[in-house]
Design a protein around this motif. Structure first.
Motif, PDB file in Angstrom:
ATOM      1  N   LEU A   1       0.822  -1.215   0.000  1.00 31.34           N
ATOM      2  CA  LEU A   1       0.000   0.000   0.000  1.00 31.34           C
ATOM      3  C   LEU A   1       0.852   1.260   0.000  1.00 31.34           C
ATOM      4  O   LEU A   1       0.501   2.260  -0.629  1.00 31.34           O
ATOM      5  N   LEU A   2       1.967   1.238   0.720  1.00 33.67           N
ATOM      6  CA  LEU A   2       2.844   2.415   0.726  1.00 33.67           C
ATOM      7  C   LEU A   2       3.462   2.656  -0.644  1.00 33.67           C
ATOM      8  O   LEU A   2       3.734   3.799  -1.018  1.00 33.67           O
ATOM      9  N   ALA A   3       3.675   1.573  -1.394  1.00 35.86           N
ATOM     10  CA  ALA A   3       4.222   1.715  -2.744  1.00 35.86           C
ATOM     11  C   ALA A   3       3.161   2.121  -3.755  1.00 35.86           C
ATOM     12  O   ALA A   3       3.485   2.652  -4.821  1.00 35.86           O
ATOM     13  N   ARG A   4       1.884   1.886  -3.428  1.00 38.67           N
ATOM     14  CA  ARG A   4       0.762   2.226  -4.330  1.00 38.67           C
ATOM     15  C   ARG A   4      -0.278   2.997  -3.523  1.00 38.67           C
ATOM     16  O   ARG A   4      -1.332   2.470  -3.172  1.00 38.67           O
ATOM     17  N   GLN A   5       0.043   4.226  -3.225  1.00 42.90           N
ATOM     18  CA  GLN A   5      -0.791   5.019  -2.319  1.00 42.90           C
ATOM     19  C   GLN A   5      -2.163   5.325  -2.903  1.00 42.90           C
ATOM     20  O   GLN A   5      -3.097   5.607  -2.159  1.00 42.90           O
ATOM     21  N   HIS A   6      -2.317   5.264  -4.220  1.00 38.46           N
ATOM     22  CA  HIS A   6      -3.617   5.557  -4.826  1.00 38.46           C
ATOM     23  C   HIS A   6      -4.657   4.492  -4.509  1.00 38.46           C
ATOM     24  O   HIS A   6      -5.853   4.718  -4.695  1.00 38.46           O
ATOM     25  N   LEU A   7      -4.229   3.328  -4.016  1.00 32.91           N
ATOM     26  CA  LEU A   7      -5.175   2.259  -3.701  1.00 32.91           C
ATOM     27  C   LEU A   7      -5.868   2.468  -2.358  1.00 32.91           C
ATOM     28  O   LEU A   7      -6.871   1.804  -2.077  1.00 32.91           O
ATOM     29  N   VAL A   8      -5.344   3.353  -1.526  1.00 30.34           N
ATOM     30  CA  VAL A   8      -5.917   3.562  -0.186  1.00 30.34           C
ATOM     31  C   VAL A   8      -7.091   4.524  -0.317  1.00 30.34           C
ATOM     32  O   VAL A   8      -6.962   5.739  -0.115  1.00 30.34           O
ATOM     33  N   CYS A   9      -8.260   3.980  -0.658  1.00 27.38           N
ATOM     34  CA  CYS A   9      -9.441   4.814  -0.871  1.00 27.38           C
ATOM     35  C   CYS A   9     -10.690   3.949  -0.758  1.00 27.38           C
ATOM     36  O   CYS A   9     -10.612   2.718  -0.645  1.00 27.38           O
ATOM     37  N   GLU A  10     -11.848   4.609  -0.805  1.00 27.53           N
ATOM     38  CA  GLU A  10     -13.134   3.920  -0.679  1.00 27.53           C
ATOM     39  C   GLU A  10     -13.397   3.006  -1.865  1.00 27.53           C
ATOM     40  O   GLU A  10     -14.020   1.950  -1.710  1.00 27.53           O
ATOM     41  N   ASP A  11     -12.937   3.385  -3.051  1.00 23.84           N
ATOM     42  CA  ASP A  11     -13.196   2.570  -4.238  1.00 23.84           C
ATOM     43  C   ASP A  11     -12.538   1.205  -4.132  1.00 23.84           C
ATOM     44  O   ASP A  11     -13.089   0.199  -4.597  1.00 23.84           O
ATOM     45  N   THR A  12     -11.364   1.137  -3.521  1.00 25.17           N
ATOM     46  CA  THR A  12     -10.705  -0.160  -3.330  1.00 25.17           C
ATOM     47  C   THR A  12     -11.510  -1.044  -2.398  1.00 25.17           C
ATOM     48  O   THR A  12     -11.696  -2.241  -2.660  1.00 25.17           O
ATOM     49  N   ALA A  13     -12.011  -0.480  -1.301  1.00 29.34           N
ATOM     50  CA  ALA A  13     -12.834  -1.259  -0.376  1.00 29.34           C
ATOM     51  C   ALA A  13     -14.110  -1.738  -1.062  1.00 29.34           C
ATOM     52  O   ALA A  13     -14.555  -2.875  -0.844  1.00 29.34           O
ATOM     53  N   SER A  14     -14.706  -0.912  -1.914  1.00 28.05           N
ATOM     54  CA  SER A  14     -15.916  -1.310  -2.625  1.00 28.05           C
ATOM     55  C   SER A  14     -15.634  -2.460  -3.589  1.00 28.05           C
ATOM     56  O   SER A  14     -16.418  -3.410  -3.680  1.00 28.05           O
ATOM     57  N   TYR A  15     -14.515  -2.376  -4.308  1.00 28.67           N
ATOM     58  CA  TYR A  15     -14.177  -3.449  -5.243  1.00 28.67           C
ATOM     59  C   TYR A  15     -13.946  -4.767  -4.502  1.00 28.67           C
ATOM     60  O   TYR A  15     -14.405  -5.826  -4.935  1.00 28.67           O
ATOM     61  N   LEU A  16     -13.228  -4.705  -3.383  1.00 31.41           N
ATOM     62  CA  LEU A  16     -12.964  -5.929  -2.617  1.00 31.41           C
ATOM     63  C   LEU A  16     -14.266  -6.541  -2.090  1.00 31.41           C
ATOM     64  O   LEU A  16     -14.429  -7.762  -2.069  1.00 31.41           O
ATOM     65  N   THR A  17     -15.213  -5.700  -1.687  1.00 31.68           N
ATOM     66  CA  THR A  17     -16.498  -6.201  -1.197  1.00 31.68           C
ATOM     67  C   THR A  17     -17.270  -6.905  -2.314  1.00 31.68           C
ATOM     68  O   THR A  17     -17.811  -8.006  -2.123  1.00 31.68           O
ATOM     69  N   ILE A  18     -17.324  -6.287  -3.483  1.00 33.24           N
ATOM     70  CA  ILE A  18     -18.014  -6.909  -4.616  1.00 33.24           C
ATOM     71  C   ILE A  18     -17.336  -8.215  -5.003  1.00 33.24           C
ATOM     72  O   ILE A  18     -18.009  -9.213  -5.324  1.00 33.24           O
TER      73      ILE A  18
ATOM     74  N   PRO B   1      -5.565  12.393   5.662  1.00 35.01           N
ATOM     75  CA  PRO B   1      -5.695  11.541   4.481  1.00 35.01           C
ATOM     76  C   PRO B   1      -5.483  10.072   4.845  1.00 35.01           C
ATOM     77  O   PRO B   1      -4.676   9.756   5.734  1.00 35.01           O
ATOM     78  N   PRO B   2      -6.168   9.143   4.174  1.00 35.24           N
ATOM     79  CA  PRO B   2      -6.042   7.716   4.525  1.00 35.24           C
ATOM     80  C   PRO B   2      -4.618   7.184   4.439  1.00 35.24           C
ATOM     81  O   PRO B   2      -4.226   6.347   5.246  1.00 35.24           O
ATOM     82  N   ILE B   3      -3.830   7.682   3.478  1.00 34.38           N
ATOM     83  CA  ILE B   3      -2.472   7.160   3.334  1.00 34.38           C
ATOM     84  C   ILE B   3      -1.631   7.453   4.564  1.00 34.38           C
ATOM     85  O   ILE B   3      -0.687   6.718   4.882  1.00 34.38           O
TER      86      ILE B   3
END
Length: 409
Positions: A172-189, A226-228
């Motif tokens: 996550l530290l290497a890909r900071q753009h993934l720390v967001c609500e959209d990532t959590a939504s995708y994982l849930t789906i 910020p989430p990051i």
């Protein structure tokens, strides 16, 4: 080397720290002391400023005289300039001595509340009013989420497979753009889809990473950052946390898995219901009845006729029934498509169009449900009328009009 503490011996205390006589108005005394100290400091600063200005003027005049002396050709003028320079140098020396005395006086003056300390550095920051972000509509938010998921689908799924705290943190530290609500939504789906595919173990692994992401987002909301900024602190805490904190994390994970299982079952049931409704719609006959449902409602004798495809048995069963009952079942079979009226006429038309002179026997039956003729008395002893049907010998007569042709499927 001994430390010199002498400068701390002569400090002027604050204006309001002295004990005063009861008959003296203390607030007035404090105001007078403060005003007197401020006036003394003002006079000293004025004297210091005047001395500095006089010193600068003397230095400037001396530099001008020296410049004119270098450019002068007349001997008398040079002598005059030289005399001026000598006088200015003497004046400059006097000003410098006065400046040194003033600096010494300032150094020996007792410290007070205003001079005991000074700013090490000073910085002024003017906050800019952030631009108001445009409020997105629901459709725009959904489109933004869809674009994000399509773009980073592979990276999100790779994060879902990690099962070690350190690996997840580094990823996550290497890909900071993934720390967001959209990532959590995708994982849930993704969890719901995995459960619908009966991949329960993989679903549980992805669910664990989903809860990790949700914990980070909730921590960011609590801290209003910020989430990051919460990624490192979360993983550092979760690895050394007490049993109570870890128990809360596991309870949240179990509850989330339970919700995923229920949601997957609801979606599966809905898809099955939609598929069955679609298939039933395809099966509906010309009268809007489902042939499968009509078949299940038929008496056992009629079901056996359709199972064995025995035309003669079907005729006998219909003749043996009460006229109203036979007519009811016949109508249901026609409305559901089990019976196709006029099939023989259509077959005959096709045969004549092809130049056929003889029609082959078909697996259809012509049953004429009509009251018995006057020449034939089929009344029962009780006086009840009974419908009769001619025996089919396997051929179809074109002059038959009130025929019902049964197609057994």
């Amino acid at each position: 080397m001994p430390i010199d503490y002498s400068k701390w011996k002569d400090i002027e205390i604050s204006d309001d720290e002295d004990d005063t006589h009861p008959n003296i108005d203390t607030p007035s005394l404090f105001r007078w002391r403060h005003q007197a100290r401020v006036e003394r400091m003002g006079e000293f600063e004025k004297k210091k400023s005047e001395l500095k200005d006089s010193l600068e003027v003397s230095q400037r005049e001396l530099a001008e005289r020296k410049k004119k002396l270098r450019e002068a050709d007349d001997e008398k003028e040079k002598q005059k300039l030289q005399a001026d320079i000598t006088k200015l140098e003497k004046d400059l020396k006097d000003w410098e001595m006065k400046e040194a005395a003033l600096e010494k006086e300032e150094a020996l003056a007792p410290w007070n509340i205003d001079t005991i300390c000074r700013d090490g550095f000073s910085k002024t920051t003017v906050n800019k009013i952030p631009e108001k972000q445009k409020e997105l509509t629901e459709d725009e938010k959904m489109e933004q989420t869809r674009v994000f998921m399509d773009k980073y689908k592979d990276e999100i799924e790779k994060f879902g497979f990690y099962n070690k705290w350190g690996d997840s943190k580094d990823y996550l530290l290497a890909r900071q753009h993934l720390v967001c609500e959209d990532t959590a939504s995708y994982l849930t789906i993704w969890c719901v889809n995995l459960q619908m595919e009966e991949k329960t173990e993989l679903m549980k692994q992805v669910a664990h990473q989903t809860i990790v992401m949700q914990y980070i987002l909730e921590l960011a909301k609590t801290m209003k950052v910020p989430p990051i900024a919460c990624v490192g602190s979360f993983f550092d805490k979760i690895q050394v946390c007490d049993d109570k904190y870890m128990q809360g994390f596991n309870n949240e994970l179990e509850a989330f898995i339970g919700r995923i299982i229920r949601r997957a079952k609801e979606k599966t049931d809905k898809l099955v219901a939609e598929y069955e409704a679609e298939e039933r719609q395809k099966r509906l006959g010309p009268g809007g009845l489902d042939p499968q449902e009509v078949y299940e409602e038929l008496p056992v004798e009629l079901q056996q006729c359709f199972d064995s495809k025995d035309i003669q048995m079907l005729q006998d069963v219909l003749v043996s029934m009460e006229p109203k009952e036979a007519e009811m079942w016949l109508k249901k079979c026609i409305d559901s498509g089990l019976w196709v009226p006029g099939a023989n006429d259509a077959a005959a038309g096709e045969a004549s169009a092809e130049g056929a002179t003889e029609q082959e026997p078909t697996d259809s039956c012509n049953i004429e449900l009509s009251p018995p003729s006057q020449e034939q008395d089929n009344s029962t002893p009780e006086g009840d009328s009974k419908y009769t049907a001619p025996v089919n010998n396997g051929t179809v007569k074109e002059e038959a009009t009130d025929n019902s042709n049964c197609v057994i499927s």
